[in-house]
Design a protein around this motif. Structure first.
Motif, PDB file in Angstrom:
ATOM      1  N   VAL A 257      95.665 -31.880 146.744  1.00 53.26           N
ATOM      2  CA  VAL A 257      95.969 -32.174 145.363  1.00 53.26           C
ATOM      3  C   VAL A 257      97.182 -31.364 144.781  1.00 53.26           C
ATOM      4  CG1 VAL A 257      93.832 -33.115 144.861  1.00 53.26           C
ATOM      5  CG2 VAL A 257      94.323 -30.825 144.173  1.00 53.26           C
ATOM      6  N   ASP A 258      97.971 -31.627 143.881  1.00 54.49           N
ATOM      7  CA  ASP A 258      99.125 -31.062 143.336  1.00 54.49           C
ATOM      8  C   ASP A 258      98.749 -30.320 141.973  1.00 54.49           C
ATOM      9  OD1 ASP A 258     100.711 -31.503 145.671  1.00 54.49           O
ATOM     10  OD2 ASP A 258     100.726 -33.434 145.081  1.00 54.49           O
ATOM     11  N   HIS A 259      97.712 -31.034 141.257  1.00 55.42           N
ATOM     12  CA  HIS A 259      97.613 -30.633 139.854  1.00 55.42           C
ATOM     13  C   HIS A 259      96.305 -30.903 139.483  1.00 55.42           C
ATOM     14  CE1 HIS A 259     102.039 -30.757 139.400  1.00 55.42           C
ATOM     15  NE2 HIS A 259     101.762 -32.176 139.937  1.00 55.42           N
ATOM     16  N   VAL A 260      95.621 -30.343 138.665  1.00 55.08           N
ATOM     17  CA  VAL A 260      94.344 -30.532 138.204  1.00 55.08           C
ATOM     18  C   VAL A 260      94.251 -30.594 136.777  1.00 55.08           C
ATOM     19  CG1 VAL A 260      91.957 -29.640 138.250  1.00 55.08           C
ATOM     20  CG2 VAL A 260      93.292 -29.104 140.252  1.00 55.08           C
ATOM     21  N   ILE A 261      93.752 -31.911 136.197  1.00 50.98           N
ATOM     22  CA  ILE A 261      93.397 -32.156 134.809  1.00 50.98           C
ATOM     23  C   ILE A 261      91.924 -32.122 134.651  1.00 50.98           C
ATOM     24  CG2 ILE A 261      93.577 -34.010 132.922  1.00 50.98           C
ATOM     25  CD1 ILE A 261      95.678 -35.269 135.079  1.00 50.98           C
ATOM     26  N   LEU A 262      91.931 -31.099 133.471  1.00 46.87           N
ATOM     27  CA  LEU A 262      90.612 -30.740 132.682  1.00 46.87           C
ATOM     28  C   LEU A 262      90.343 -31.515 131.528  1.00 46.87           C
ATOM     29  CD1 LEU A 262      90.425 -27.073 133.104  1.00 46.87           C
ATOM     30  CD2 LEU A 262      89.815 -28.740 134.902  1.00 46.87           C
ATOM     31  N   ARG A 263      89.443 -32.268 131.151  1.00 45.70           N
ATOM     32  CA  ARG A 263      89.161 -33.290 129.849  1.00 45.70           C
ATOM     33  C   ARG A 263      87.945 -32.774 129.292  1.00 45.70           C
ATOM     34  NH1 ARG A 263      91.597 -36.380 126.114  1.00 45.70           N
ATOM     35  NH2 ARG A 263      90.046 -37.947 125.233  1.00 45.70           N
ATOM     36  N   TRP A 264      87.937 -32.124 128.185  1.00 40.57           N
ATOM     37  CA  TRP A 264      86.666 -31.560 127.662  1.00 40.57           C
ATOM     38  C   TRP A 264      86.106 -32.772 126.595  1.00 40.57           C
ATOM     39  CZ3 TRP A 264      88.566 -27.373 130.020  1.00 40.57           C
ATOM     40  CH2 TRP A 264      87.660 -26.636 130.102  1.00 40.57           C
ATOM     41  N   ILE A 265      84.826 -32.991 127.015  1.00 38.71           N
ATOM     42  CA  ILE A 265      84.116 -33.988 126.332  1.00 38.71           C
ATOM     43  C   ILE A 265      83.182 -33.597 125.301  1.00 38.71           C
ATOM     44  CG2 ILE A 265      82.639 -36.124 126.901  1.00 38.71           C
ATOM     45  CD1 ILE A 265      85.608 -36.329 128.024  1.00 38.71           C
ATOM     46  N   GLU A 266      82.499 -32.457 125.549  1.00 37.18           N
ATOM     47  CA  GLU A 266      81.506 -31.979 124.587  1.00 37.18           C
ATOM     48  C   GLU A 266      81.494 -30.553 124.367  1.00 37.18           C
ATOM     49  OE1 GLU A 266      77.623 -33.298 125.803  1.00 37.18           O
ATOM     50  OE2 GLU A 266      78.177 -35.269 125.973  1.00 37.18           O
ATOM     51  N   PHE A 267      81.345 -30.192 123.031  1.00 31.87           N
ATOM     52  CA  PHE A 267      81.044 -28.833 122.816  1.00 31.87           C
ATOM     53  C   PHE A 267      79.883 -28.656 121.775  1.00 31.87           C
ATOM     54  CE2 PHE A 267      85.867 -27.940 123.365  1.00 31.87           C
ATOM     55  CZ  PHE A 267      85.651 -27.069 124.823  1.00 31.87           C
ATOM     56  N   GLY A 268      78.753 -27.977 122.196  1.00 29.46           N
ATOM     57  CA  GLY A 268      77.680 -27.751 121.292  1.00 29.46           C
ATOM     58  C   GLY A 268      77.949 -27.227 119.938  1.00 29.46           C
ATOM     59  N   SER A 269      77.272 -27.724 118.934  1.00 29.54           N
ATOM     60  CA  SER A 269      77.587 -27.637 117.401  1.00 29.54           C
ATOM     61  C   SER A 269      77.430 -26.156 117.372  1.00 29.54           C
ATOM     62  CB  SER A 269      76.752 -28.211 116.582  1.00 29.54           C
ATOM     63  OG  SER A 269      75.282 -27.744 116.927  1.00 29.54           O
ATOM     64  N   CYS A 299      88.088 -20.645 122.219  1.00 30.70           N
ATOM     65  CA  CYS A 299      87.301 -20.014 121.343  1.00 30.70           C
ATOM     66  C   CYS A 299      86.801 -20.749 120.039  1.00 30.70           C
ATOM     67  CB  CYS A 299      87.851 -18.708 120.547  1.00 30.70           C
ATOM     68  SG  CYS A 299      88.195 -17.562 121.836  1.00 30.70           S
ATOM     69  N   ASN A 300      87.268 -21.970 119.908  1.00 33.30           N
ATOM     70  CA  ASN A 300      86.826 -22.904 118.853  1.00 33.30           C
ATOM     71  C   ASN A 300      86.792 -24.513 119.384  1.00 33.30           C
ATOM     72  OD1 ASN A 300      89.528 -24.495 118.170  1.00 33.30           O
ATOM     73  ND2 ASN A 300      90.194 -22.290 118.075  1.00 33.30           N
ATOM     74  N   SER A 301      86.012 -25.115 118.618  1.00 38.67           N
ATOM     75  CA  SER A 301      85.950 -26.616 119.037  1.00 38.67           C
ATOM     76  C   SER A 301      87.106 -27.747 118.670  1.00 38.67           C
ATOM     77  CB  SER A 301      84.523 -27.022 118.525  1.00 38.67           C
ATOM     78  OG  SER A 301      84.506 -26.878 117.013  1.00 38.67           O
ATOM     79  N   SER A 302      88.080 -27.037 117.979  1.00 35.30           N
ATOM     80  CA  SER A 302      89.297 -27.744 117.782  1.00 35.30           C
ATOM     81  C   SER A 302      89.953 -28.613 118.926  1.00 35.30           C
ATOM     82  CB  SER A 302      90.306 -27.207 116.924  1.00 35.30           C
ATOM     83  OG  SER A 302      90.908 -26.105 117.718  1.00 35.30           O
ATOM     84  N   ILE A 303      89.669 -28.034 119.920  1.00 41.83           N
ATOM     85  CA  ILE A 303      90.078 -28.490 121.252  1.00 41.83           C
ATOM     86  C   ILE A 303      89.272 -29.504 121.787  1.00 41.83           C
ATOM     87  CG2 ILE A 303      88.851 -26.916 123.006  1.00 41.83           C
ATOM     88  CD1 ILE A 303      91.584 -26.929 124.510  1.00 41.83           C
ATOM     89  N   SER A 304      88.146 -29.925 121.001  1.00 44.90           N
ATOM     90  CA  SER A 304      87.240 -30.876 121.611  1.00 44.90           C
ATOM     91  C   SER A 304      87.843 -32.109 121.917  1.00 44.90           C
ATOM     92  CB  SER A 304      86.111 -31.402 120.587  1.00 44.90           C
ATOM     93  OG  SER A 304      85.252 -32.335 121.030  1.00 44.90           O
ATOM     94  N   THR A 305      87.500 -32.787 122.928  1.00 46.07           N
ATOM     95  CA  THR A 305      88.022 -34.001 123.779  1.00 46.07           C
ATOM     96  C   THR A 305      89.481 -33.727 123.955  1.00 46.07           C
ATOM     97  OG1 THR A 305      88.733 -35.087 121.465  1.00 46.07           O
ATOM     98  CG2 THR A 305      86.576 -35.480 122.377  1.00 46.07           C
ATOM     99  N   ALA A 306      89.932 -32.507 124.081  1.00 46.36           N
ATOM    100  CA  ALA A 306      91.458 -32.154 124.294  1.00 46.36           C
ATOM    101  C   ALA A 306      91.720 -32.174 125.793  1.00 46.36           C
ATOM    102  CB  ALA A 306      91.739 -31.142 123.849  1.00 46.36           C
ATOM    103  N   THR A 307      92.947 -32.296 126.344  1.00 43.51           N
ATOM    104  CA  THR A 307      93.019 -32.279 127.946  1.00 43.51           C
ATOM    105  C   THR A 307      93.730 -30.963 128.079  1.00 43.51           C
ATOM    106  OG1 THR A 307      93.349 -34.724 128.003  1.00 43.51           O
ATOM    107  CG2 THR A 307      94.263 -33.586 129.785  1.00 43.51           C
ATOM    108  N   ILE A 308      93.409 -30.307 129.341  1.00 42.34           N
ATOM    109  CA  ILE A 308      94.353 -29.024 129.837  1.00 42.34           C
ATOM    110  C   ILE A 308      94.743 -29.587 131.065  1.00 42.34           C
ATOM    111  CG2 ILE A 308      93.926 -26.825 130.354  1.00 42.34           C
ATOM    112  CD1 ILE A 308      91.649 -26.610 128.379  1.00 42.34           C
ATOM    113  N   LEU A 309      96.053 -29.184 131.451  1.00 40.83           N
ATOM    114  CA  LEU A 309      96.784 -29.461 132.678  1.00 40.83           C
ATOM    115  C   LEU A 309      96.834 -28.342 133.335  1.00 40.83           C
ATOM    116  CD1 LEU A 309      98.335 -30.928 134.869  1.00 40.83           C
ATOM    117  CD2 LEU A 309     100.288 -30.696 133.282  1.00 40.83           C
ATOM    118  N   VAL A 310      96.413 -27.870 134.467  1.00 43.04           N
ATOM    119  CA  VAL A 310      96.604 -26.840 135.395  1.00 43.04           C
ATOM    120  C   VAL A 310      97.351 -27.410 136.372  1.00 43.04           C
ATOM    121  CG1 VAL A 310      95.678 -25.156 137.008  1.00 43.04           C
ATOM    122  CG2 VAL A 310      94.319 -26.186 134.789  1.00 43.04           C
TER     123      VAL A 310
END
Length: 377
Positions: A257-269, A299-310
Motif C-alpha cells: 500500500v502507499d497510504h493509510v487512512i484512519l477514520r475515528w468513529i467513537e470516543f468514550g464520553s 487529546c480531545n473529542s473534537s476530532i470525533s468522526t474525523a479522518t487522518i491521512l498517513v
C-alpha cells in the motif's frame, strides 16, 4: 385469434423486485405430445431469452401455472408456424419487493458463498451474512473469489457487497465492492461480529459470484498488531483493564500500500475529561515512534468522526495512554490501506500553461484528498 409468426414480449420491473405472471386465458397450439410442443407454443423465460435462469414452454388449452421470477425481468416468446386458429393468451403481471434473507454463522471459522455459486446468482438478490465468533475473538475475513459485476465505478454498480463492523449502520461501513478486476480487501474486525450485505439488481449470467472465508483470531489485550489491508480497532472489553492505567501500542503494518487512512468513529464520553493536561491521549506516528514521525496527537473529542491521512507509508504506530480506565474511556477507529492505483483525479483548474489537480480516494464516508498537484508547461 393471432396470426402466423413470432411475437416477443419483454417485462422489466424496477431493481430489487421480482415478477409474478397470472394467466387469465390460454389457448396456444395443439396439446403436447411426449411432453413436446410440435406446433404453436409460448415460451416463458425467467430473465432474458439469451441468458435465462429458467424457462417453461406451454401449448394446448391447458391450465398454465402462475410463474414467479427469480429476477426483475421476464420474456415471453410466442411462436406460431401453423395455419390453425387459436384464441391466444391473456396474462396479468405484478411486481413485488424481494426481502433480504439472513444467513448466520456462529463457528470460529467457515466459508460462505453467493447464491448458486459457482453459477450465476439470481436477480434480484438481497442477503445479509452475519458472522459472530467467540466473545474474546475478532473476525479475519478473506475473499477467495469475487466475480459479480463489470469493471465499473462504484457509483454505477448494480451488484455489490458492503462490509460492516459491529452493526449495520452507515458509520460502520468499511467498504463497498463490485468490480471484478481484483478481490476486495482482507479485513480484521474490532470485535467478534461483522456483517456482509450482498445486493444484486442486474443480470450477470457469466458471473460466478463470490466465495469468502473467515476465521476467529485471538483479541490482543494491550499491544495490538494488524497486518490486513483494512480493519477496525477498539480497546478490548476486558475486566482486568478497569481502573488500570493503560500505556499501549497499536501497530498496523500493511504490505503493498502507499497510504493509510484512519477514520475515528467513537470516543468514550470520559476519555478526554482532562483536556488541558492531555492526560489521556492517542498519538499517531508515520513509521517508528519518534518525534519526527508524529502525525498528530489527539487529546480531545473534537476530532470525533474525523479522518487522518498517513501519507507514503505502510507502517503506522498508534500509542495511547489512558489513566484509570473504564468503559467510558474507550475509542474505535477504522483503517484503510490505499494504493496509488486506487486514487481518482479531479481537475481543479486548467489553462493554456498550467493545470491543478486533486488526487483522492473514494471512501464510504466521503472522498479523502491524498495530494494536490500543479504542473505548468
Amino acid at each position: 385469434m393471432y396470426d402466423v409468426g413470432n411475437c416477443y414480449y419483454f417485462i422489466k420491473a424496477p431493481s430489487r423486485k421480482a415478477l409474478v405472471l397470472f394467466w387469465l386465458n390460454f389457448d396456444v397450439g395443439e396439446p403436447k405430445i411426449d411432453d413436446r410442443c410440435l406446433g404453436d407454443s409460448l415460451t416463458v423465460y425467467d430473465g432474458t431469452m439469451f441468458a435465462p435462469f429458467r424457462k417453461w414452454t406451454f401449448c394446448g388449452a391447458e391450465d398454465v401455472l402462475n410463474i414467479t421470477s427469480t429476477s426483475n425481468m421476464m420474456t415471453l416468446w410466442l411462436e406460431s408456424n401453423t395455419s390453425h386458429r387459436f384464441d391466444g393468451f391473456q396474462v396479468q403481471f405484478n411486481s413485488y419487493d424481494v426481502p433480504c434473507s439472513i444467513q448466520s454463522f456462529g463457528s470460529n471459522f467457515g466459508t460462505f458463498y453467493s447464491p448458486n455459486f459457482p453459477q450465476a446468482f439470481p436477480v434480484p438478490s438481497c442477503i445479509t451474512y452475519i458472522i459472530q465468533v467467540s466473545q474474546n475473538g475478532v473476525v479475519q475475513l478473506t475473499w477467495n473469489q469475487f466475480d459479480i459485476d463489470s469493471n465499473i465505478p462504484l457509483s454505477s454498480c448494480m451488484n455489490y457487497v458492503k462490509l460492516y463492523d459491529k452493526s449495520i449502520r452507515p458509520e460502520n461501513e468499511i467498504y463497498k465492492a463490485c468490480s471484478n478486476d481484483k478481490l476486495p480487501k482482507q479485513f480484521t474486525s474490532s470485535g467478534n461480529k461483522i456483517y456482509v450485505q450482498f445486493m444484486a439488481s442486474a443480470m450477470s449470467p457469466f458471473s460466478k459470484g463470490f466465495k469468502v472465508s473467515y476465521v476467529s483470531m485471538k483479541q490482543s489485550l494491550c499491544n495490538i498488531k494488524r497486518h490486513t489491508s483494512t480493519g477496525a480497532i477498539t480497546i478490548p472489553d476486558n475486566p482486568t483493564y478497569i481502573h488500570q492505567n493503560l500505556d499501549c501500542m497499536i501497530t498496523i503494518y500493511i504490505k503493498n500500500v502507499d497510504h493509510v487512512i484512519l477514520r475515528w468513529i467513537e470516543f468514550g464520553s470520559h476519555l478526554f475529561q482532562e483536556i488541558s493536561s492531555c492526560q489521556n491521549y492517542i498519538a499517531v506516528y508515520n513509521g517508528i515512534v519518534n518525534s519526527a514521525n508524529l502525525v498528530t496527537k489527539i487529546c480531545n473529542s473534537s476530532i470525533s468522526t474525523a479522518t487522518i491521512l498517513v501519507k507514503s507509508s505502510h507502517l503506522v504506530n498508534i500509542h495511547y495512554q489512558i489513566q484509570n480506565y473504564n468503559r467510558l474511556k474507550n475509542f474505535r477507529f477504522f483503517y484503510l490501506g490505499v494504493t496509488s492505483q486506487q486514487l481518482r483525479q479531479k481537475i481543479l483548474f486548467s489553462n493554456a500553461t498550467c493545470e491543478a489537480a486533486e488526487w483522492y480516494y473514494a471512501a464510504p464516508f466521503g472522498d479523502v484528498t491524498i495530494e494536490r498537484t500543479l504542473s505548468c508547461a
